[in-house]
Design an enzyme around this catalytic site. Structure first.
Site, PDB file in Angstrom:
ATOM      1  N   LYS A 190       0.881  -1.167   0.000  1.00 37.11           N
ATOM      2  CA  LYS A 190       0.000   0.000   0.000  1.00 37.11           C
ATOM      3  C   LYS A 190       0.917   1.215   0.000  1.00 37.11           C
ATOM      4  CE  LYS A 190      -1.862   2.999   2.030  1.00 37.11           C
ATOM      5  NZ  LYS A 190      -1.550   4.407   1.679  1.00 37.11           N
ATOM      6  N   GLY A 243       6.792   4.946   8.589  1.00 37.18           N
ATOM      7  CA  GLY A 243       6.003   6.174   8.624  1.00 37.18           C
ATOM      8  C   GLY A 243       6.089   6.827   9.991  1.00 37.18           C
ATOM      9  N   SER A 244       4.994   7.448  10.393  1.00 33.54           N
ATOM     10  CA  SER A 244       5.031   8.267  11.607  1.00 33.54           C
ATOM     11  C   SER A 244       4.640   7.462  12.858  1.00 33.54           C
ATOM     12  CB  SER A 244       4.084   9.452  11.449  1.00 33.54           C
ATOM     13  OG  SER A 244       2.756   8.995  11.380  1.00 33.54           O
ATOM     14  N   THR A 247       0.702   7.021  13.479  1.00 28.95           N
ATOM     15  CA  THR A 247       0.122   5.980  12.625  1.00 28.95           C
ATOM     16  C   THR A 247       0.552   4.593  13.103  1.00 28.95           C
ATOM     17  OG1 THR A 247       0.011   7.488  10.751  1.00 28.95           O
ATOM     18  CG2 THR A 247      -0.045   5.160  10.231  1.00 28.95           C
ATOM     19  N   ALA A 248       1.805   4.465  13.521  1.00 28.31           N
ATOM     20  CA  ALA A 248       2.302   3.171  14.024  1.00 28.31           C
ATOM     21  C   ALA A 248       1.461   2.707  15.212  1.00 28.31           C
ATOM     22  CB  ALA A 248       3.767   3.284  14.429  1.00 28.31           C
ATOM     23  N   GLU A 396       9.616  15.626  15.400  1.00 23.87           N
ATOM     24  CA  GLU A 396      10.131  15.452  14.042  1.00 23.87           C
ATOM     25  C   GLU A 396       9.424  16.446  13.114  1.00 23.87           C
ATOM     26  OE1 GLU A 396       9.153  11.736  11.955  1.00 23.87           O
ATOM     27  OE2 GLU A 396      11.224  11.719  11.267  1.00 23.87           O
TER      28      GLU A 396
HETATM   29  P1  NAI Z   1       1.857   8.440   7.915  1.00 25.55           P
HETATM   30  O1  NAI Z   1       2.605   7.662   8.932  1.00 25.55           O
HETATM   31  O2  NAI Z   1       0.470   8.833   8.255  1.00 25.55           O
HETATM   32  O3  NAI Z   1       1.776   7.626   6.532  1.00 25.55           O
HETATM   33  C1  NAI Z   1       2.659   6.630   6.118  1.00 25.55           C
HETATM   34  C2  NAI Z   1       1.870   5.513   5.439  1.00 25.55           C
HETATM   35  O4  NAI Z   1       0.926   4.961   6.354  1.00 25.55           O
HETATM   36  C3  NAI Z   1       1.042   5.967   4.228  1.00 25.55           C
HETATM   37  O5  NAI Z   1       1.082   4.965   3.240  1.00 25.55           O
HETATM   38  C4  NAI Z   1      -0.353   6.084   4.793  1.00 25.55           C
HETATM   39  O6  NAI Z   1      -1.364   5.935   3.836  1.00 25.55           O
HETATM   40  C5  NAI Z   1      -0.376   4.923   5.763  1.00 25.55           C
HETATM   41  N1  NAI Z   1      -1.371   5.011   6.831  1.00 25.55           N
HETATM   42  C6  NAI Z   1      -1.835   6.107   7.457  1.00 25.55           C
HETATM   43  N2  NAI Z   1      -2.759   5.776   8.382  1.00 25.55           N
HETATM   44  C7  NAI Z   1      -2.895   4.433   8.348  1.00 25.55           C
HETATM   45  C8  NAI Z   1      -3.697   3.497   9.056  1.00 25.55           C
HETATM   46  N3  NAI Z   1      -4.553   3.877   9.993  1.00 25.55           N
HETATM   47  N4  NAI Z   1      -3.578   2.191   8.759  1.00 25.55           N
HETATM   48  C9  NAI Z   1      -2.708   1.778   7.820  1.00 25.55           C
HETATM   49  N5  NAI Z   1      -1.938   2.614   7.106  1.00 25.55           N
HETATM   50  C10 NAI Z   1      -2.015   3.935   7.369  1.00 25.55           C
HETATM   51  O7  NAI Z   1       2.749   9.683   7.528  1.00 25.55           O
HETATM   52  P2  NAI Z   1       2.319  11.068   6.835  1.00 25.55           P
HETATM   53  O8  NAI Z   1       0.998  11.536   7.329  1.00 25.55           O
HETATM   54  O9  NAI Z   1       2.494  10.917   5.386  1.00 25.55           O
HETATM   55  O10 NAI Z   1       3.473  12.025   7.403  1.00 25.55           O
HETATM   56  C11 NAI Z   1       3.360  12.610   8.683  1.00 25.55           C
HETATM   57  C12 NAI Z   1       4.688  12.668   9.379  1.00 25.55           C
HETATM   58  O11 NAI Z   1       5.184  11.341   9.579  1.00 25.55           O
HETATM   59  C13 NAI Z   1       5.813  13.340   8.639  1.00 25.55           C
HETATM   60  O12 NAI Z   1       5.762  14.700   8.729  1.00 25.55           O
HETATM   61  C14 NAI Z   1       7.017  12.733   9.325  1.00 25.55           C
HETATM   62  O13 NAI Z   1       7.253  13.399  10.538  1.00 25.55           O
HETATM   63  C15 NAI Z   1       6.591  11.325   9.585  1.00 25.55           C
HETATM   64  N6  NAI Z   1       7.051  10.389   8.546  1.00 25.55           N
HETATM   65  C16 NAI Z   1       8.127   9.598   8.774  1.00 25.55           C
HETATM   66  C17 NAI Z   1       8.609   8.779   7.780  1.00 25.55           C
HETATM   67  C18 NAI Z   1       9.777   7.900   7.977  1.00 25.55           C
HETATM   68  O14 NAI Z   1      10.507   7.642   7.013  1.00 25.55           O
HETATM   69  N7  NAI Z   1      10.012   7.350   9.135  1.00 25.55           N
HETATM   70  C19 NAI Z   1       8.002   8.734   6.460  1.00 25.55           C
HETATM   71  C20 NAI Z   1       6.824   9.553   6.331  1.00 25.55           C
HETATM   72  C21 NAI Z   1       6.404  10.340   7.338  1.00 25.55           C
END
Ligand code: NAI
Ligand code: MG
Length: 497
Positions: A190, A243-244, A247-248, A396
């Site tokens: 996804k 990801g964040s 969300t984790a 972050e």
């Molecule tokens: P996010 O953690 O919400 O999204 C990452 C992935 O998780 C995306 O594919 C999203 O569709 C999916 N996702 C979101 N909610 C979900 C759920 N309930 N169940 C399953 N999958 C889900 O990150 P977002 O909103 O794009 O970015 C927010 C912040 O997260 C950034 O500003 C940054 O601080 C951090 N981040 C960290 C990353 C890393 O490499 N560790 C990568 C992206 C974001």
């Protein structure tokens, strides 16, 4: 992205950078449309790239069923049989580096030259490395217990759901896809909703490589919709997420219901510690590198901690270098920093800096959008001596925003370095090996880079301590997660032949 707006998928294929991209999901080897779509844009200039099929519970169920069906025969192929197909896939990635680089750049705004020369070759390497590792390295010597033989194996575990972010879409996805497929799992990817294009094109490559239908699937859409449906599914064996932290936590709660094992690679607020005996030029060079990818890097060393005796000299040189950074269109060869990924993210980054300003923080470089370029371009920013408890130091930002703080002793530097909830990486700059070793030992993080940055070998473990993650990726660590590790104990007794 307006999540409330209901859009209908207009076209099954779109043309982006001269390449035909299917806007539908890839499930069971077929393209599957949805009733609704979401809009994908380019961060370079905000231009519309296409409407992409927006998955729901229905598509999640279809994908899990397809992956489950494909699992037994994929598992039965064994590492060599799977390896042949995966090596072909790696070759196809190599043959399509230019297309993949162009697609990824238009979709996520990272530098075209680094996609061409660094990132996409690594995508191929990720697949090849894990395919070869499964064939050649994934073994443990048998050992005896009172005459009984322990035989350890890494068996395929089932359907792996991979949820990936937008900052390095295909690169981070293949850190997961490579070992999951090599381990004999079938996969549902996804991709992040802001960057769906490279995953769709990659799905076509898996078909061309002869990967059987249902072994690799792509489901597109929002995390809260199709992402949530996938991770809550009772028929999946593994969840790997980058990801964040918030969300984790949501995913972990959902995984708990089925006790699905999770691997999390989360954010960071990594320190870049510059000891008094450091080579200042090297320290400045490494610190300025933390702006790479416009700061949208999980392991970026955003807290620059410098010994007070060299802080002025460091700051002067840093400022000079930071002001020389060329910001612009990521497709230009000269550009060093491009835009932020999306308006929502740009506003988030700007919000952090605006609040820091309002609370009186001393911003000595940047601190504002790059109005010459407009759109989503935010200037490389340095905040000098911020309040150590303020959010700009503890959260972050994920943008080109660094903080500079000073310390007096190594002990103080260690305490400051370890003071956040994160522990993904740390950079340490020192001129003395014994001292660097002593300090490195005290730093709490998954990776410590001493006098260097971003050196990443796939044989090494990568992952986060504290809130930066659960588990490690790389070498056997990846297989320990994606496979079912089994011990078969064979007795010396009872044999008839
Ligand atoms: P996010 O953690 O919400 O999204 C990452 C992935 O998780 C995306 O594919 C999203 O569709 C999916 N996702 C979101 N909610 C979900 C759920 N309930 N169940 C399953 N999958 C889900 O990150 P977002 O909103 O794009 O970015 C927010 C912040 O997260 C950034 O500003 C940054 O601080 C951090 N981040 C960290 C990353 C890393 O490499 N560790 C990568 C992206 C974001
Ligand atoms: Mg996009």
């Amino acid at each position: 992205m307006n999540k409330d707006e209901v859009r209908k998928p207009a076209l099954n294929t779109i043309e982006v950078v001269g390449t035909k991209i299917d806007t539908r999901h890839y499930i069971g080897g077929q393209r599957v449309a949805s009733a609704e779509a979401f809009t994908n844009t380019s961060p370079i200039d905000g231009s519309f790239l296409g409407d992409i099929c927006r998955g729901t519970q229905l598509e999640a169920d279809l994908a899990v069923a397809a992956a489950k069906k494909a699992f037994p025969s994929w598992a039965a192929l064994g590492p060599k049989g799977r390896g042949e197909l995966l090596l072909r896939l790696a070759e196809l990635v190599e043959e399509n580096i230019e297309t993949l680089a162009q697609l990824e750049t238009i979709d996520n705004g990272s530098l075209l030259r680094s996609h061409r020369r660094g990132v996409m070759p690594r995508v191929a390497m990720n697949i090849r490395f894990f395919a070869e590792w499964a064939i050649n390295e994934l073994q443990h010597p048998d050992f005896e217990t009172r005459g009984h033989t322990n035989k350890i194996s890494w068996d395929p575990s089932g359907v792996a759901v991979l949820i990936t972010p937008w900052n390095a879409p295909l690169m981070l996805a293949t850190w997961k896809i490579g070992p999951a497929l090599a381990a004999g799992d079938t996969v549902i990817l996804k991709p992040a909703e802001w960057t769906p294009l490279s995953a769709s094109f990659f799905a076509d490559l898996t078909k061309q490589a002869g990967i059987p239908d249902g072994v690799f699937n792509v489901v597109q859409g929002f995390g809260k919709e199709v992402g949530a449906a996938l991770v809550a599914h009772p028929d999946i064996a593994r969840i790997s997420f980058t990801g964040s932290v918030p969300t984790a936590k949501v995913i972990a709660r959902s995984a708990a219901d089925n006790l699905t094992p999770v691997s999390f690679e989360l954010g960071g607020k990594s320190p870049c510690v510059v000891l008094e005996d450091a080579d200042i030029d090297l320290a400045v060079e490494l610190a300025v590198e933390q702006y790479d990818n416009a700061g949208q890097v999980c392991l970026s060393g955003t807290r620059i901690l410098v010994h007070e005796n060299i802080a002025d000299a460091f700051a002067l040189k840093f400022k000079e270098k930071a002001l020389q950074i060329i910001q612009g269109d990521p497709r230009d060869e000269a550009t060093q920093i491009g835009p932020q990924i999306h308006q929502v993210h740009f506003d988030r980054v700007k919000g952090f800096v605006d609040r820091a300003k309002e609370s009186g923080a001393n911003i000595v470089v940047g601190g504002e959008p790059n109005t010459d370029l407009g759109g989503l371009y935010f200037r490389p920013t340095l905040v000098m001596n911020p309040d150590p408890t303020s959010e700009i130091v503890t959260s972050e930002v994920f943008g080109p925003v660094l903080c500079l703080q000073t310390f007096k002793t190594d002990e103080e530097a260690i305490a400051m370095a370890n003071s956040t909830e994160f522990g993904l990486a740390a950079i340490l700059v020192s001129g003395n090996k014994a001292r660097a070793e002593r300090v490195a030992k005290e730093l709490v993080a998954g990776t410590i880079w001493v006098n260097c940055f971003f050196v990443r070998d796939l044989r090494a473990p990568f992952g986060g301590s504290k809130k930066s993650g659960i588990g490690r990726e790389g070498g056997n660590w990846s297989f320990d997660f994606y496979a079912d590790v089994k011990n078969t104990v064979v007795s010396p007794n009872g044999w008839k032949e």
